[in-house]
Design an enzyme around this catalytic site. Sequence first.
Site, PDB file in Angstrom:
ATOM      1  N   CYS A  60       8.058   1.392   5.853  1.00 64.13           N
ATOM      2  CA  CYS A  60       6.858   1.289   6.699  1.00 64.13           C
ATOM      3  C   CYS A  60       6.587   2.562   7.502  1.00 64.13           C
ATOM      4  O   CYS A  60       5.561   3.209   7.311  1.00 64.13           O
ATOM      5  CB  CYS A  60       6.983   0.090   7.636  1.00 64.13           C
ATOM      6  N   THR A  72       0.871  -1.189   0.000  1.00 66.00           N
ATOM      7  CA  THR A  72       0.000   0.000   0.000  1.00 66.00           C
ATOM      8  C   THR A  72       0.901   1.230   0.000  1.00 66.00           C
ATOM      9  O   THR A  72       1.004   1.934   1.009  1.00 66.00           O
ATOM     10  CB  THR A  72      -0.947   0.009   1.214  1.00 66.00           C
ATOM     11  N   ARG A  75      14.684   2.268   0.947  1.00 65.22           N
ATOM     12  CA  ARG A  75      13.562   3.206   0.840  1.00 65.22           C
ATOM     13  C   ARG A  75      13.634   4.245   1.966  1.00 65.22           C
ATOM     14  O   ARG A  75      13.761   3.898   3.129  1.00 65.22           O
ATOM     15  CB  ARG A  75      12.231   2.456   0.894  1.00 65.22           C
ATOM     16  N   LYS A 123       5.607   5.993   5.480  1.00 64.49           N
ATOM     17  CA  LYS A 123       4.333   5.967   4.747  1.00 64.49           C
ATOM     18  C   LYS A 123       3.160   5.707   5.676  1.00 64.49           C
ATOM     19  O   LYS A 123       2.075   6.268   5.486  1.00 64.49           O
ATOM     20  CB  LYS A 123       4.372   4.937   3.622  1.00 64.49           C
ATOM     21  N   PHE A 169       3.483  -7.130  12.286  1.00 66.41           N
ATOM     22  CA  PHE A 169       4.392  -6.316  13.093  1.00 66.41           C
ATOM     23  C   PHE A 169       5.843  -6.748  12.846  1.00 66.41           C
ATOM     24  O   PHE A 169       6.632  -6.872  13.776  1.00 66.41           O
ATOM     25  CB  PHE A 169       4.039  -6.443  14.571  1.00 66.41           C
ATOM     26  N   LEU A 213      14.427   4.389  21.948  1.00 70.36           N
ATOM     27  CA  LEU A 213      14.986   5.636  22.480  1.00 70.36           C
ATOM     28  C   LEU A 213      16.469   5.730  22.129  1.00 70.36           C
ATOM     29  O   LEU A 213      17.242   6.320  22.873  1.00 70.36           O
ATOM     30  CB  LEU A 213      14.808   5.710  24.004  1.00 70.36           C
ATOM     31  N   GLY A 250      13.435   5.561   8.911  1.00 70.36           N
ATOM     32  CA  GLY A 250      13.224   5.560   7.470  1.00 70.36           C
ATOM     33  C   GLY A 250      12.598   4.242   7.085  1.00 70.36           C
ATOM     34  O   GLY A 250      11.888   3.632   7.866  1.00 70.36           O
TER      35      GLY A 250
END
Length: 438
Positions: free
Chosen positions: A265, A88, A335, A268, A154, A255, A262
């Site tokens: 996932c 997606t 990506r 976007k 996940f 943390l 980046g």
Amino acid sequence: MTLRISVIGTGYLGTTLAAGLAEFGHEVIGVDIVPEVVKKLNAGQPHMFENGLEHLLEQHTRSGRLRFTLDYDDIADWADVHFLALGTPELPDGSADLSQLHATIDALAPKLTKPALVVGRSTVPVGTAPALQERLRRLAPAGDGIELAWQPEFLREGFAVGDTLRPDRLVFGVQSDHALRLLKQVYAIPLSEETPVITCDLATAELIKQAANTFLATKISFINAMAQLCQVAGGDVTVLADALGLDARIGRGHLSPGLGFGGGCFPKDIRALAVRADELGVNVLSDLIKSVEVINSAQRVELAELAIDQLGGEIAGKKVAVLGAAFKEGTDDTRDSPSLTVADYLHDRGAIVEVYDPQAHLAPRDGFTQVGSVIEAVRDADIVLHLTAWPEFRYLDPAELAPLVRSKIIIDGRLKLHAPTWRDAGWKLVQIGRAATL
């Protein structure tokens, strides 16, 4: 109980899912539309790098429990459960492109002549599932015998095989006891190991993945904002993060200060959630997400400007060695890679940039050169940037590299290098947010 399962879409998610379900003992057929991909997968060869995936593919394509096809006729009335593992991607306005899901429903549904469960695993805007359910039942000869469930994934790139075989939780968005029973049969092995299960409605299942990614992205941006404050105020952000992590209400995970997030996932998914929140009038959430993104983007610029500053404010004509192209270690995924953003930024200001990564392979591009080793990258470099935390980089010998570079300056953008070792070898090591130790 062994089930017959199809997995439609053989990208990062679908390939790992198909191999994992075969490991659970099911008969699995994966579906893709690219002949070269299907041929490669049937030979037991993944088309992306992921630790442990090639072994799993080889094992189960040989065992006969796993194969891949181009033909929906092979799965339509064969499978008890159809998993949708389609991409997606992000549209220009930040919303999710659902065209792959819609095209798959249009191709699959007219061939479904017997009852089946269709399970969405893609990350989608809340409200997508009911529309897909209506479309399925309208197009399928089996009509109301086709039920839709949603099971968010996940997976962490670099750990996807382990996350599939030993998930930390399973979320089942279902509309009936029958769907819940089938999903429990699919995941009988992890459930036998007492994996926690959350059973919920479709809307909650759709929201959980985006909520999880947004919360984690918020933690990352928060600690990076604190790193910038530590840099100015003279503090040490790693000590600060350790102290925060000891608070059970906060936890140490995500943390880790550095270049920020980046990949395919987080960016976007949080943008899509912001767009959907705006559409539903929940502006307080979209405003929070936009702030998280601003901090994340600024962190990349901060590091690039720090490199320029270390070279006296002039980067033009200087050689910059960038260690790391993947957005994080353990994957070849570039990506929205923070490393490449920094490389592009410095090239645009006249630097000669050479990039090395042990797994990521870049398409030919203007701006910088990909080289084949650390040695090649750092030779005659005016500054070295450690931007992806591969173990190979963490355990470099700074004394061996020192004679190769023009200037012994390294910026540790992931705060993983052992500062005393580098400094003892004569290097100036700079870490964002650790001004107190410089």
